[in-house]
Each structure stands twice: as C-alpha cells, then as structure tokens.
Design a protein around this motif. Structure first.
Motif, PDB file in Angstrom:
ATOM      1  N   GLU A 127       0.903  -1.194  -0.065  1.00  0.00           N
ATOM      2  CA  GLU A 127       0.074  -0.009  -0.137  1.00  0.00           C
ATOM      3  C   GLU A 127       0.924   1.359  -0.091  1.00  0.00           C
ATOM      4  O   GLU A 127       0.656   2.118  -1.005  1.00  0.00           O
ATOM      5  CB  GLU A 127      -0.958   0.077   1.229  1.00  0.00           C
ATOM      6  CG  GLU A 127      -1.893   1.205   1.090  1.00  0.00           C
ATOM      7  CD  GLU A 127      -2.409   1.362   2.457  1.00  0.00           C
ATOM      8  OE1 GLU A 127      -2.802   0.339   3.280  1.00  0.00           O
ATOM      9  OE2 GLU A 127      -2.926   2.542   2.978  1.00  0.00           O
ATOM     10  N   LYS A 128       1.822   1.135   0.938  1.00  0.00           N
ATOM     11  CA  LYS A 128       2.664   2.527   1.035  1.00  0.00           C
ATOM     12  C   LYS A 128       3.829   2.626   0.152  1.00  0.00           C
ATOM     13  O   LYS A 128       4.440   3.768  -0.189  1.00  0.00           O
ATOM     14  CB  LYS A 128       3.056   2.703   2.328  1.00  0.00           C
ATOM     15  CG  LYS A 128       2.256   2.490   3.496  1.00  0.00           C
ATOM     16  CD  LYS A 128       1.306   3.752   3.997  1.00  0.00           C
ATOM     17  CE  LYS A 128       0.434   3.415   5.073  1.00  0.00           C
ATOM     18  NZ  LYS A 128      -0.572   4.504   5.368  1.00  0.00           N
ATOM     19  N   ARG A 129       4.245   1.688  -0.458  1.00  0.00           N
ATOM     20  CA  ARG A 129       5.266   1.472  -1.353  1.00  0.00           C
ATOM     21  C   ARG A 129       6.686   2.345  -1.033  1.00  0.00           C
ATOM     22  O   ARG A 129       6.912   3.038  -1.702  1.00  0.00           O
ATOM     23  CB  ARG A 129       5.034   1.830  -2.798  1.00  0.00           C
ATOM     24  CG  ARG A 129       4.229   0.563  -3.474  1.00  0.00           C
ATOM     25  CD  ARG A 129       3.816   0.841  -4.961  1.00  0.00           C
ATOM     26  NE  ARG A 129       5.149   0.780  -5.735  1.00  0.00           N
ATOM     27  CZ  ARG A 129       5.828   0.002  -6.040  1.00  0.00           C
ATOM     28  NH1 ARG A 129       5.463  -1.559  -5.881  1.00  0.00           N
ATOM     29  NH2 ARG A 129       7.031  -0.096  -6.884  1.00  0.00           N
ATOM     30  N   PRO A 130       7.126   2.174   0.223  1.00  0.00           N
ATOM     31  CA  PRO A 130       8.369   2.754   0.432  1.00  0.00           C
ATOM     32  C   PRO A 130       9.470   2.858  -0.534  1.00  0.00           C
ATOM     33  O   PRO A 130       9.601   1.625  -0.734  1.00  0.00           O
ATOM     34  CB  PRO A 130       8.892   2.574   1.972  1.00  0.00           C
ATOM     35  CG  PRO A 130       7.942   1.271   2.091  1.00  0.00           C
ATOM     36  CD  PRO A 130       6.737   1.225   1.361  1.00  0.00           C
ATOM     37  N   LYS A 147      18.185  -3.684 -10.240  1.00  0.00           N
ATOM     38  CA  LYS A 147      16.882  -3.839 -10.428  1.00  0.00           C
ATOM     39  C   LYS A 147      16.282  -2.463  -9.858  1.00  0.00           C
ATOM     40  O   LYS A 147      16.862  -1.901  -8.760  1.00  0.00           O
ATOM     41  CB  LYS A 147      15.814  -4.913  -9.747  1.00  0.00           C
ATOM     42  CG  LYS A 147      15.831  -6.186 -10.663  1.00  0.00           C
ATOM     43  CD  LYS A 147      14.853  -7.055 -10.059  1.00  0.00           C
ATOM     44  CE  LYS A 147      14.746  -8.212 -11.015  1.00  0.00           C
ATOM     45  NZ  LYS A 147      13.555  -9.089 -10.053  1.00  0.00           N
ATOM     46  N   PRO A 148      15.416  -1.785 -10.408  1.00  0.00           N
ATOM     47  CA  PRO A 148      14.757  -0.622  -9.416  1.00  0.00           C
ATOM     48  C   PRO A 148      14.152  -0.823  -8.480  1.00  0.00           C
ATOM     49  O   PRO A 148      13.617  -2.029  -8.143  1.00  0.00           O
ATOM     50  CB  PRO A 148      13.967  -0.126 -10.683  1.00  0.00           C
ATOM     51  CG  PRO A 148      13.504  -1.274 -11.622  1.00  0.00           C
ATOM     52  CD  PRO A 148      14.576  -2.245 -11.599  1.00  0.00           C
ATOM     53  N   GLY A 149      14.141  -0.030  -7.532  1.00  0.00           N
ATOM     54  CA  GLY A 149      13.477  -0.221  -6.195  1.00  0.00           C
ATOM     55  C   GLY A 149      11.796  -0.347  -6.359  1.00  0.00           C
ATOM     56  O   GLY A 149      11.432  -0.619  -7.376  1.00  0.00           O
ATOM     57  N   PRO A 150      11.185  -0.562  -5.290  1.00  0.00           N
ATOM     58  CA  PRO A 150      11.618  -0.320  -3.903  1.00  0.00           C
ATOM     59  C   PRO A 150      12.550  -1.546  -3.458  1.00  0.00           C
ATOM     60  O   PRO A 150      12.493  -2.762  -3.919  1.00  0.00           O
ATOM     61  CB  PRO A 150      10.447  -0.424  -3.130  1.00  0.00           C
ATOM     62  CG  PRO A 150       9.181  -0.615  -4.046  1.00  0.00           C
ATOM     63  CD  PRO A 150       9.658  -0.733  -5.352  1.00  0.00           C
ATOM     64  N   TYR A 151      13.383  -1.180  -2.479  1.00  0.00           N
ATOM     65  CA  TYR A 151      14.665  -2.040  -1.959  1.00  0.00           C
ATOM     66  C   TYR A 151      14.105  -2.631  -0.496  1.00  0.00           C
ATOM     67  O   TYR A 151      13.699  -1.728   0.276  1.00  0.00           O
ATOM     68  CB  TYR A 151      15.833  -1.586  -2.132  1.00  0.00           C
ATOM     69  CG  TYR A 151      15.927  -0.887  -3.510  1.00  0.00           C
ATOM     70  CD1 TYR A 151      16.479  -1.826  -4.402  1.00  0.00           C
ATOM     71  CD2 TYR A 151      16.331   0.319  -3.524  1.00  0.00           C
ATOM     72  CE1 TYR A 151      16.620  -1.324  -5.706  1.00  0.00           C
ATOM     73  CE2 TYR A 151      16.512   0.868  -4.882  1.00  0.00           C
ATOM     74  CZ  TYR A 151      16.657   0.081  -5.765  1.00  0.00           C
ATOM     75  OH  TYR A 151      17.074   0.577  -7.187  1.00  0.00           O
TER      76      TYR A 151
END
Ligand SMILES: Cc1cc2nc3c(=O)[nH]c(=O)nc-3n(C[C@H](O)[C@H](O)[C@H](O)COP(=O)(O)OP(=O)(O)OC[C@H]3O[C@@H](n4cnc5c(N)ncnc54)[C@H](O)[C@@H]3O)c2cc1C
Length: 326
Positions: free
Chosen positions: A86-89, A148-152
């Motif tokens: 939901e938040k995708r930090p 790869k691109p984030g999120p991490y």
C-alpha cells in the motif's frame, strides 16, 4: 517524496538498539533524498513505543493486534506485505538480527523486492544505493549495488551505524488496521529460551573488559572478571579464548562473533587483528593494554598502555575499588 521505512524491533517490552541505529541512518539518507522517515511498529500494547519513536520519525505506522504480541515471521510478513504494497516505501530497513534474518528473505521473495542483507554501509547513489557488505568473514569489504529498480529491502548489521541524539522531529502516529484474522497461522510463539545462567548479552553492555590470548591461562580469568565487575561491566573476549574453551562463544567479539558498541571497551592482551576490530571499532572509547608497542590495536585505541597486563590489571582493579568505596 521518497519514504524510508524502518521496521521497529522490540522484544520483551524493550525497544532494541538496532531500531534507533536504523532510524538515525534513515534520517541521514532522508536528508539526502529529501525524503521522509517512517517506522512500522507492530505489536500488542506498544503505544508507548510509538510515542517515543515519533520524536525521531516523521510517521509511525502503528499496527496493534493480539496476534502480534510475540514476533513470528509469518504474522509480521502478512502485516508488512500489506503495508509495503500500500505505502510502497522507496527503501525498507530491517535489522540483520534473528528477527530480520527470519523475516526479510520471505518478505522480499513474496513481494518480488530486491534484498541486500547484513549491510554495514549504505549510501545514496543516483536513484539507488551503494551498499557495503563483508565477505570471507570480514576480510573483504565489498561495495555492491542493486541491478533492479526499487523499492528495496535491506537488512542492517547491528552496531554498523551510530545513534544520533540530534535528530528530533515532531512526527505523528498513524494507526493502521491489522489484516490478521483468526485463521490458523502455521507458526506460533511457544516460549523465550533465556541464555544460560551467567551468560551476559555483550551487545547490550555499556562497558566491556575484553580478554585475549595475552591472558595466557584460564586461571587468570577471575581477575579479569573482577575488574569487569568493579567497573560495572561485562567480560568479552577474542576468538582464541573461545577456541581454547576458556569462555563461551557468546562472549566472542568479531566477525565470527558479535558486533559490540559499548561506551568503553578495555582490551587486555588482544593484538587487534582485523577480524576482532571489525566487531568493536564502533565502541565509544577504546582502551588497550598490550606489552607490544607495535600491536595493531594501538592504531585504533583512544588510550593505550604499553605494559604487562598482569601488573596493570590488579593495580587498576584496586584503584577502581578504592574509588567506589569513597
Ligand atoms: C575466518 C576468521 C574469522 C575470525 N574471527 C574472529 C573473531 O570473530 N574474533 C576474533 O577475535 N578473532 C577472529 N579471528 C582470529 C583473528 O585473526 C586473530 O587470530 C585473533 O583475533 C587474535 O586474538 P588475540 O588478539 O587474543 O591473540 P594474539 O593475536 O595472539 O594476541 C595476543 C596479544 O597479547 C599480547 N600480550 C601477551 N602477553 C601480554 C601481557 N602479559 N601483557 C599485555 N599484553 C600481552 C601480545 O603482545 C599480543 O598482542 C578470525 C580469524 C579467521 C581466519
């Protein structure tokens, strides 16, 4: 806005030091990416932690549920999967502790997130991060980056970053409803198994008296222990002391032992091999006693005494005891 989420780790009513270490690091990163620090706090009756954490984090995402009274990776994973989706930090930090080692791999796999574990260095590099991990038991520091691109998701070695007392913010607590239901979770908490009597958690000690091969004989341990007690600290050691079975493995400092960060670290008869130093170089003040003026430990120590520890330790112990009586 780039959010950095720290997963708070607490146990038996106490917030773990790693949480504050991660938050301090997250604040530094957030300044660089003009981001925000959030903390995910899961548990039962942990509102008082939320109040403490909001002075360091912009937002505390508080998930309270009876089923989160004790940590299980399964319940935590269910809650965090929802939160992260939901938040995708941009970045999520967890301790490289028993907690994080159990939780991070399955969480990352379930969300398809790139994961880097046991990091001792973490810097912003463009849109991603440059990470430092140790290889070959600390012989090599490897700089790695994500393809790869984030999120991490990154796990942080305890003691790798210091806690800053400066970053005080006026954050807010946001209650988040728990997705857990009464469905049968396959993992359940049974009991805490305490360390054997007499074993001290050296990672929590403010002062360590650490002994090396230079103490020569296990018969000399009681004297070293008395010095530690007189100073109100605990006893730790280098690896040969454990290999010789003079002290238990739980006392070992270093790459194949524990990382410690006491306020004061007194090294007695320890040469200062890098595998040892890697575990204690974050100590506030390092005091070394060694009869060899060329011992590598003097390159790290804030104070050094070149001399015979069997003369120095009794004198030191006596002086400390005198001062305590006053
Ligand atoms: C894969 C790997 C992992 C390792 N992991 C660890 C680890 O986690 N922790 C760790 O500690 N080591 C570790 N080691 C071992 C490390 O390389 C060193 O061998 C070890 O730290 C040395 O321990 P020491 O300083 O007690 O002993 P020594 O190197 O033998 O030093 C003893 C010191 O005592 C001094 N001394 C002797 N007598 C006196 C006296 N009377 N008064 C004052 N000083 C005296 C000597 O001058 C000397 O400097 C690891 C090694 C490997 C290969």
């Amino acid at each position: 806005m780039k959010e950095i989420l720290v997963v708070a780790e607490h146990r038996r009513g106490e917030m773990r030091e790693i949480t504050w270490e991660m938050i301090s690091k997250a604040r530094q990163l957030a300044r660089e990416v003009a981001g925000e620090v959030q903390v995910a706090l899961l548990g039962k009756g942990v509102g008082r932690f939320a109040e403490e954490l909001k002075s360091k984090a912009d937002k505390v995402l508080l998930v309270e549920d009876d089923r989160l009274d004790h940590f299980t990776s399964e319940a935590y994973q269910k809650v965090l999967s929802g939160l992260l989706t939901e938040k995708r930090p941009f970045l999520t930090l967890m301790g490289h502790t028993g907690f994080g080692m159990d939780l991070a791999p399955s969480l990352a796999a379930s969300l398809g997130m790139p994961l880097a574990t046991d990091c001792i260095g973490l810097d912003v590099e463009g849109e991603s991060f440059s990470l430092t991990r140790q290889l070959y038991a600390g012989k090599i520091n490897a700089k790695v980056s994500f393809q790869k691109p984030g999120p991490y998701l990154i796990t942080i070695r305890p003691g790798a970053f210091s806690v800053s007392s400066e970053d005080v913010v006026a954050g807010q607590v946001t209650p988040v409803s728990s997705p857990l239901t009464d469905e049968e979770l396959s993992k359940r908490f049974i009991q805490y198994v305490e360390a054997a009597a007499g074993e001290v958690d050296i990672t929590q000690a403010d002062l360590l008296v650490s002994v090396g091969r230079g103490i020569k004989d296990p018969e000399n341990l009681p004297l070293m222990k008395k010095l530690a007690e007189a100073l109100g600290g605990a006893l730790s050691c280098s690896r040969p002391v454990v290999d010789k079975k003079w002290l238990p493995k739980a006392c070992q400092v270093g790459t194949s032992g524990k990382t410690v960060k006491p306020k004061i670290y007194i090294a007695l008869g320890i040469s200062g091999a890098f595998q040892h130093m890697a575990g204690m170089k974050g100590a506030g003040t390092i005091i070394a006693v060694n009869k060899d003026p060329k011992a590598p430990i003097f390159g790290f120590a804030h104070y050094g005494i070149v001399g015979d520890l069997f003369k120095i330790v009794p004198a030191l112990k006596e002086k400390v005891e005198q001062l305590r009586k006053k």
